[in-house]
Design a protein around this motif. Structure first.
Motif, PDB file in Angstrom:
ATOM      1  N   ASP A 154     145.400 131.577   9.824  1.00 37.39           N
ATOM      2  CA  ASP A 154     146.282 131.974   8.887  1.00 37.39           C
ATOM      3  C   ASP A 154     147.178 131.008   8.373  1.00 37.39           C
ATOM      4  O   ASP A 154     147.147 129.720   8.685  1.00 37.39           O
ATOM      5  N   ASP A 155     148.515 131.518   7.765  1.00 38.19           N
ATOM      6  CA  ASP A 155     149.136 130.640   6.932  1.00 38.19           C
ATOM      7  C   ASP A 155     149.850 129.670   8.009  1.00 38.19           C
ATOM      8  O   ASP A 155     149.975 128.443   7.433  1.00 38.19           O
ATOM      9  N   ALA A 156     150.367 129.946   9.239  1.00 36.58           N
ATOM     10  CA  ALA A 156     151.061 129.077   9.901  1.00 36.58           C
ATOM     11  C   ALA A 156     150.237 127.927  10.495  1.00 36.58           C
ATOM     12  O   ALA A 156     150.689 126.851  10.864  1.00 36.58           O
ATOM     13  N   ASP A 157     148.916 128.154  10.257  1.00 35.77           N
ATOM     14  CA  ASP A 157     147.875 127.085  10.992  1.00 35.77           C
ATOM     15  C   ASP A 157     147.206 126.137   9.863  1.00 35.77           C
ATOM     16  O   ASP A 157     146.635 125.129  10.145  1.00 35.77           O
ATOM     17  N   ARG A 158     147.712 126.509   8.590  1.00 33.46           N
ATOM     18  CA  ARG A 158     147.072 125.817   7.385  1.00 33.46           C
ATOM     19  C   ARG A 158     147.350 124.243   7.510  1.00 33.46           C
ATOM     20  O   ARG A 158     146.544 123.283   7.012  1.00 33.46           O
ATOM     21  N   PHE A 159     148.606 124.057   7.605  1.00 32.66           N
ATOM     22  CA  PHE A 159     149.032 122.274   7.639  1.00 32.66           C
ATOM     23  C   PHE A 159     148.180 121.740   8.808  1.00 32.66           C
ATOM     24  O   PHE A 159     147.982 120.601   8.569  1.00 32.66           O
ATOM     25  N   ALA A 160     147.951 122.504   9.760  1.00 32.48           N
ATOM     26  CA  ALA A 160     147.423 121.750  11.001  1.00 32.48           C
ATOM     27  C   ALA A 160     146.073 121.362  10.735  1.00 32.48           C
ATOM     28  O   ALA A 160     145.064 120.436  10.977  1.00 32.48           O
ATOM     29  N   VAL A 161     145.389 122.670   9.994  1.00 36.80           N
ATOM     30  CA  VAL A 161     143.931 122.385   9.577  1.00 36.80           C
ATOM     31  C   VAL A 161     143.698 121.315   8.606  1.00 36.80           C
ATOM     32  O   VAL A 161     142.787 120.437   8.873  1.00 36.80           O
ATOM     33  N   ASN A 162     144.551 121.120   7.680  1.00 33.98           N
ATOM     34  CA  ASN A 162     144.431 120.100   6.731  1.00 33.98           C
ATOM     35  C   ASN A 162     144.568 118.603   7.510  1.00 33.98           C
ATOM     36  O   ASN A 162     144.011 117.805   7.067  1.00 33.98           O
ATOM     37  N   GLY A 163     145.631 118.597   8.394  1.00 38.92           N
ATOM     38  CA  GLY A 163     145.752 117.456   9.117  1.00 38.92           C
ATOM     39  C   GLY A 163     144.582 117.230  10.035  1.00 38.92           C
ATOM     40  O   GLY A 163     144.202 116.049  10.059  1.00 38.92           O
ATOM     41  N   LEU A 164     143.875 118.110  10.603  1.00 37.86           N
ATOM     42  CA  LEU A 164     142.802 117.863  11.361  1.00 37.86           C
ATOM     43  C   LEU A 164     141.611 117.353  10.568  1.00 37.86           C
ATOM     44  O   LEU A 164     140.776 116.581  11.151  1.00 37.86           O
ATOM     45  N   LEU A 165     141.488 118.001   9.460  1.00 34.94           N
ATOM     46  CA  LEU A 165     140.362 117.250   8.376  1.00 34.94           C
ATOM     47  C   LEU A 165     140.552 116.004   8.165  1.00 34.94           C
ATOM     48  O   LEU A 165     139.455 115.181   8.117  1.00 34.94           O
ATOM     49  N   GLY A 166     141.687 115.519   8.049  1.00 30.94           N
ATOM     50  CA  GLY A 166     142.052 114.255   7.879  1.00 30.94           C
ATOM     51  C   GLY A 166     141.869 113.189   8.857  1.00 30.94           C
ATOM     52  O   GLY A 166     141.365 112.343   9.039  1.00 30.94           O
ATOM     53  N   LEU A 167     142.324 113.825  10.170  1.00 29.44           N
ATOM     54  CA  LEU A 167     141.967 113.104  11.437  1.00 29.44           C
ATOM     55  C   LEU A 167     140.618 112.757  11.716  1.00 29.44           C
ATOM     56  O   LEU A 167     140.206 111.850  11.978  1.00 29.44           O
ATOM     57  N   GLY A 168     139.789 113.899  11.652  1.00 30.93           N
ATOM     58  CA  GLY A 168     138.384 113.965  11.767  1.00 30.93           C
ATOM     59  C   GLY A 168     137.610 112.902  10.663  1.00 30.93           C
ATOM     60  O   GLY A 168     136.877 112.137  11.064  1.00 30.93           O
ATOM     61  N   GLY A 169     138.021 112.935   9.377  1.00 31.19           N
ATOM     62  CA  GLY A 169     137.472 112.063   8.558  1.00 31.19           C
ATOM     63  C   GLY A 169     137.746 110.689   8.672  1.00 31.19           C
ATOM     64  O   GLY A 169     137.045 109.758   8.464  1.00 31.19           O
ATOM     65  N   SER A 170     139.299 110.386   9.097  1.00 33.28           N
ATOM     66  CA  SER A 170     139.573 109.028   9.306  1.00 33.28           C
ATOM     67  C   SER A 170     138.745 108.302  10.539  1.00 33.28           C
ATOM     68  O   SER A 170     138.200 107.437  10.260  1.00 33.28           O
ATOM     69  N   LEU A 171     138.552 109.216  11.638  1.00 34.00           N
ATOM     70  CA  LEU A 171     137.770 108.708  12.716  1.00 34.00           C
ATOM     71  C   LEU A 171     136.304 108.491  12.383  1.00 34.00           C
ATOM     72  O   LEU A 171     135.749 107.525  12.615  1.00 34.00           O
ATOM     73  N   SER A 172     135.709 109.396  11.580  1.00 31.60           N
ATOM     74  CA  SER A 172     134.334 109.163  11.329  1.00 31.60           C
ATOM     75  C   SER A 172     133.994 108.294  10.106  1.00 31.60           C
ATOM     76  O   SER A 172     133.011 107.444  10.198  1.00 31.60           O
ATOM     77  N   LEU A 173     134.683 108.495   8.979  1.00 34.05           N
ATOM     78  CA  LEU A 173     134.437 107.813   7.829  1.00 34.05           C
ATOM     79  C   LEU A 173     134.877 106.334   8.199  1.00 34.05           C
ATOM     80  O   LEU A 173     134.074 105.427   7.412  1.00 34.05           O
ATOM     81  N   TYR A 174     135.936 106.037   8.706  1.00 29.41           N
ATOM     82  CA  TYR A 174     136.475 104.676   8.687  1.00 29.41           C
ATOM     83  C   TYR A 174     136.461 104.016  10.018  1.00 29.41           C
ATOM     84  O   TYR A 174     136.914 102.768  10.080  1.00 29.41           O
ATOM     85  N   VAL A 175     136.048 104.654  11.055  1.00 31.21           N
ATOM     86  CA  VAL A 175     136.133 103.889  12.407  1.00 31.21           C
ATOM     87  C   VAL A 175     134.608 104.026  12.892  1.00 31.21           C
ATOM     88  O   VAL A 175     133.938 103.222  12.919  1.00 31.21           O
TER      89      VAL A 175
END
Length: 412
Positions: free
Chosen positions: A149-170
């Motif tokens: 829902d709307d209250a979780d959207r900010f966390a989802v975008n952050g988690l996508l960034g967190l996973g991308g940082s871990l996998s793409l750049y580490v």
């Protein structure tokens, strides 16, 4: 429609709460992380492979062509989808991207390990095999945010960034650098195939068709028309475009910088990207702590601070110092994308998410091939370190323009 910003929502939930409440989301994010790890290996392996097959073409120009090729047809398709009125379910687009990438990179891997790969073939297959790249990228985000829902959207975008940082750049770059140094860059192409198949399975398993259909269907307003209702979001898109454009010469210069200034090999390049990823991983984790802070000033701050990083990189000449600079750069850069997407998605109706996010992803990503195509001649003409200084200096000039455009409020 009211332009509601992320900062006006006081109910943004934390990463931990969102993952605990949404097992399907956790499954999809895990598939995305593993897929990005395969792609992250290519960050190191692809320039190395390009340098092995560039022939008489200038190395910087060859790297720029190879890095730009995946964006060309994918940009045309994504613009067609986002500017038109016909909606295609993001799930279908992401599945098509996974299948096409698996087939095309299998072919490239076979040619590379058998010594039959040439630069024209590499560029051509990347051009065709990445047709659904941008549509699939926006599809990942749309599918993930549709599951909450709307209250979780900010966390989802952050988690996508967190996973991308871990996998793409580490995980990806260090594995790609080691594999390229040990067995050859061609074998890393098969890692992207494995990642595409893992994501394919995750999408089939974790995103029911009924959920995916909620994000698209039938006809709707074009992304351009919807975005015009939020002028500040349109101005932010312009800022993001130039931010990404001015960054791309760094990617062209980096393999040559490692070879010429640091006197390193593929593994050294991998460790440099890993340093960026380590910093980005910390920065992405800190996004969870930024969810209640004003987002617009943070976006401008990121731009201003990042400008110093390429300049600092040009001033150092050792591997450890370069890794420190890149780690700080990753820490600064990481919050930018989740903050920007959360802002853009706020205030949109469900049927408006796909056209706007696809248009926004395409517009911001379009800067990448253009920046790469411009970065090749820039690095070739000015030299590696000078091009890093130019990139940082122009980004510094962008910061006050970003402050003027992003901090202004919509008059509605």
């Amino acid at each position: 429609m009211t332009a509601t910003t992320v900062t006006e929502s006081a109910a943004n939930r934390s990463y931990r709460v969102v993952l605990r409440r949404n097992p399907r989301l956790a499954c999809l994010l895990l598939g995305d992380l593993l897929a990005n790890a395969g792609t992250g290996m290519l960050i190191v392996a692809m320039p190395v492979q390009t340098l092995a097959v560039h022939g008489a073409v200038d190395p910087a120009l060859a790297i720029g062509l190879v890095e730009a090729a995946p964006f060309l047809l994918s940009t045309v398709l994504a613009l067609t989808l986002s500017l038109g009125r016909l909606a295609v379910p993001p799930r279908r687009l992401l599945l098509a991207d996974c299948v096409l990438r698996a087939v095309s990179f299998t072919a490239l891997g076979v040619l590379a390990v058998t010594g039959r790969l040439t630069l024209p073939v590499l560029v051509g297959v990347l051009l065709l095999g990445s047709t659904f790249r941008l549509a699939g990228s926006s599809g990942r985000r749309l599918l993930a945010t549709t599951l909450v829902d709307d209250a979780d959207r900010f966390a989802v975008n952050g988690l996508l960034g967190l996973g991308g940082s871990l996998s793409l750049y580490v995980l990806g770059p260090v594995a790609g650098g080691l594999l390229a140094a040990w067995a050859g860059a061609g074998w890393a192409l098969f890692a992207d195939v494995c990642g595409a198949l893992v994501l394919l399975a995750a999408v089939l398993r974790c995103t029911p068709r009924t959920v995916a259909a909620a994000a698209a269907g039938g006809e709707r307003a074009s992304g351009w028309r919807i975005l015009r209702r939020r002028p500040v979001a349109g101005r932010l898109l312009v800022v993001v475009f130039f931010f990404n454009f001015l960054y791309m010469p760094v990617e062209v210069a980096l393999p040559l910088y490692v070879r010429d200034s640091l006197h390193g090999d593929a593994s050294a390049l991998g460790w440099l990207w890993t340093a960026l990823g380590a910093g980005a991983l910390v920065g992405a984790a800190l996004v969870d702590r930024l969810r209640h802070l004003p987002q617009r000033p943070l976006l401008v701050t990121v731009i201003a601070l990042w400008a110093a990083c390429p300049i600092a990189l040009a001033c150092v000449g050792t591997q450890p110092a370069a890794m420190v600079v890149f780690a700080v750069g990753g820490l600064i850069w990481a919050p930018f994308t989740p903050l920007a997407y959360s802002f853009v998605q706020s205030g949109l109706a469900p049927d408006e998410q796909q056209p706007v996010v696809t248009l926004w992803t395409t517009g911001s990503t379009l800067a990448s091939p253009l920046g790469l195509l411009a970065g090749g001649p820039l690095v070739s003409w000015t030299g590696t370190t000078a091009s890093l200084v130019v990139s940082g200096g122009l980004t510094a000039l962008l910061a006050p323009l970003a402050a003027w455009g992003v901090l202004a409020r919509d008059q509605r």
